[in-house]
Design an enzyme around this catalytic site. Sequence first.
Site, short mmCIF file in Angstrom:
data_model
loop_
_atom_site.label_atom_id
_atom_site.label_comp_id
_atom_site.label_asym_id
_atom_site.label_seq_id
_atom_site.Cartn_x
_atom_site.Cartn_y
_atom_site.Cartn_z
N LYS A 85 0.87 -1.25 -0.03
CA LYS A 85 0.18 0.17 0.06
C LYS A 85 0.32 1.23 -0.01
O LYS A 85 1.79 1.45 0.87
CB LYS A 85 -0.69 0.17 1.12
CG LYS A 85 -1.70 0.89 1.01
CD LYS A 85 -3.12 0.75 2.67
CE LYS A 85 -3.42 1.67 2.54
NZ LYS A 85 -4.94 2.25 3.82
N SER B 168 -10.05 1.61 2.69
CA SER B 168 -9.02 2.69 2.30
C SER B 168 -7.69 1.71 0.61
O SER B 168 -7.43 2.03 0.06
CB SER B 168 -8.08 3.77 2.39
OG SER B 168 -7.35 2.94 3.76
N SER C 222 -9.86 -0.47 6.76
CA SER C 222 -9.53 -0.93 5.42
C SER C 222 -8.78 -1.45 5.12
O SER C 222 -8.07 -1.56 4.25
CB SER C 222 -8.74 0.53 5.40
OG SER C 222 -9.33 1.53 5.46
N1 GLN Z 1 -13.12 4.08 6.53
C1 GLN Z 1 -12.73 4.65 7.11
C2 GLN Z 1 -12.12 6.02 7.15
O1 GLN Z 1 -12.62 6.67 6.16
C3 GLN Z 1 -10.92 3.90 7.09
C4 GLN Z 1 -10.49 3.90 7.01
C5 GLN Z 1 -9.24 3.24 7.53
O2 GLN Z 1 -8.98 1.93 8.08
N2 GLN Z 1 -8.43 3.66 7.07
O3 GLN Z 1 -11.90 6.04 8.49
#
Ligand code: GLN
Length: 482
Positions: free
Chosen positions: A75, A150, A174
């Site tokens: 990532k 994400s 994410s």
């Molecule tokens: N969807 C969640 C957010 O927008 C989690 C994102 C993540 O785990 N990086 O914060």
Amino acid sequence: MDLFRWTIHEASAALRAGRCTPAELMASVNGRIQAVEDKVHAYVSVAGDAAVQQASSLNARNEASPLWGVPIALKDNLATQGMRTTCSSRILEHFRPPYDATVVSRLKGAGAVFSGKTNLDEFAMGSSTETSCMGTTRNPWDPTRIPGGSSGGSAAAVAADACLAALGSDTGGSIRQPASHCGIVGLKPTYGRVSRFGLVAFASSLDQIGPLTKDVIDAAILLKAIAGHDPRDSTSVNVPVPDYPSLLNGEVRDMRIGVPQEYLQVGIQREVREAVRNALDLLAGAGASIREVSLPHTDYAVSAYYILATAEASSNLARYDGVKYGYRAEPVEDLLEMYRRSRAEGFGPEVKRRIMLGTYALSSGYYDAYYRKAQQVRTLIMRDFEAAFDVCDVLLAPTCPTTAFRIGEKVNDPLQMYLSDIYTISVNMAGIPGISIPCGFDDGGLPIGLQVLGKHFDEATVLNAAYAYEQRTDWHRKRPPL
Ligand code: GLN
């Protein structure tokens, strides 16, 4: 045989037996990337020939490692020395870190080869990969749908066989949510299990790094490789790392499995509920004892998370001001204008929204009403899980209330987007481990994910419960028709 379709353990066996070389394997993955990237757009940067070279120059010394010669994607919020690390943000578009994240150096030490850096929501803030400044990744099962986020690029790359496995990060879901939407396995380890040194910080009390893989054995292999104490991350905990792969036996006899009743109620898609119920029946048939449990503070999780995560983000992102690294607006009249314009031009709308929300929640006069309250809710959520784990070994739940939504469907409606994280974010607030594994498809052919949650530092039981399910089903072998 298409080498790129292999799992880590299949590739490792082939490499060890001399049935292919690391360079051949990497070249096969590169070919696959070229063939599918136009449709999927999982990568921000592709290593290409450099990865084949890295594979050719591998030292045979590492041959005992199950990751030796295995192509892994990272990532793009994990620092890679000399290789662009953008967080899919304009503000870091040209940033080349002078060092490797600890997880990256551990994988290098194990002989892994890096296929490239994968797309994400800007600074990992999002659930759809749509907030990336690098363009949206597409779900390999249906290009009109989001891959989740994400870590959407990592999940889509694994599902599309454009790498053998990938690393992602999980602050509120994410890793698990995109794994669920792409029909693969994604594991968020216990807070403190894996070093975050070199992970670009979003919300430091929640962030964890973990694997996205084609099956549970691969998740166990990758977790073992990256886990353990690191003096460079004071939040990484010094506890022994079990030999996860050798602990997988698929045995769930007498395992106590809890089902949080709040996770199967309103707002959940019919096929998702049915798939989870079927999984419970299957595990009961294999000898597990199933009981209903309650996590009564679930209703407050989304609100509390979006206070805490944004508060921490507003502080973590203060460092991007155009001074030391990243984007700098030019020409400017004075320092203040440089700060202001660098941030205004460098950050996208979702990141700005969160910085404003977080700054507000932390400011004097509002701190008690929002930040402190959210911390108190966090404690209550932790206690909910503690009480559940008094009577259960693991919990089983859906990963997401619905299958992958359409690109564009929620991006202009942050509340709907945030609400879709309902089943994943409590896990980060409690700091416990959780895995998402494929457990079926909806009527439209989109994958459904099943979550297994466990006690702190008990990834071994989580992995084994997941493995028990996986061994008795073949959802994890299904691949999108690309
Ligand atoms: N969807 C969640 C957010 O927008 C989690 C994102 C993540 O785990 N990086 O914060």
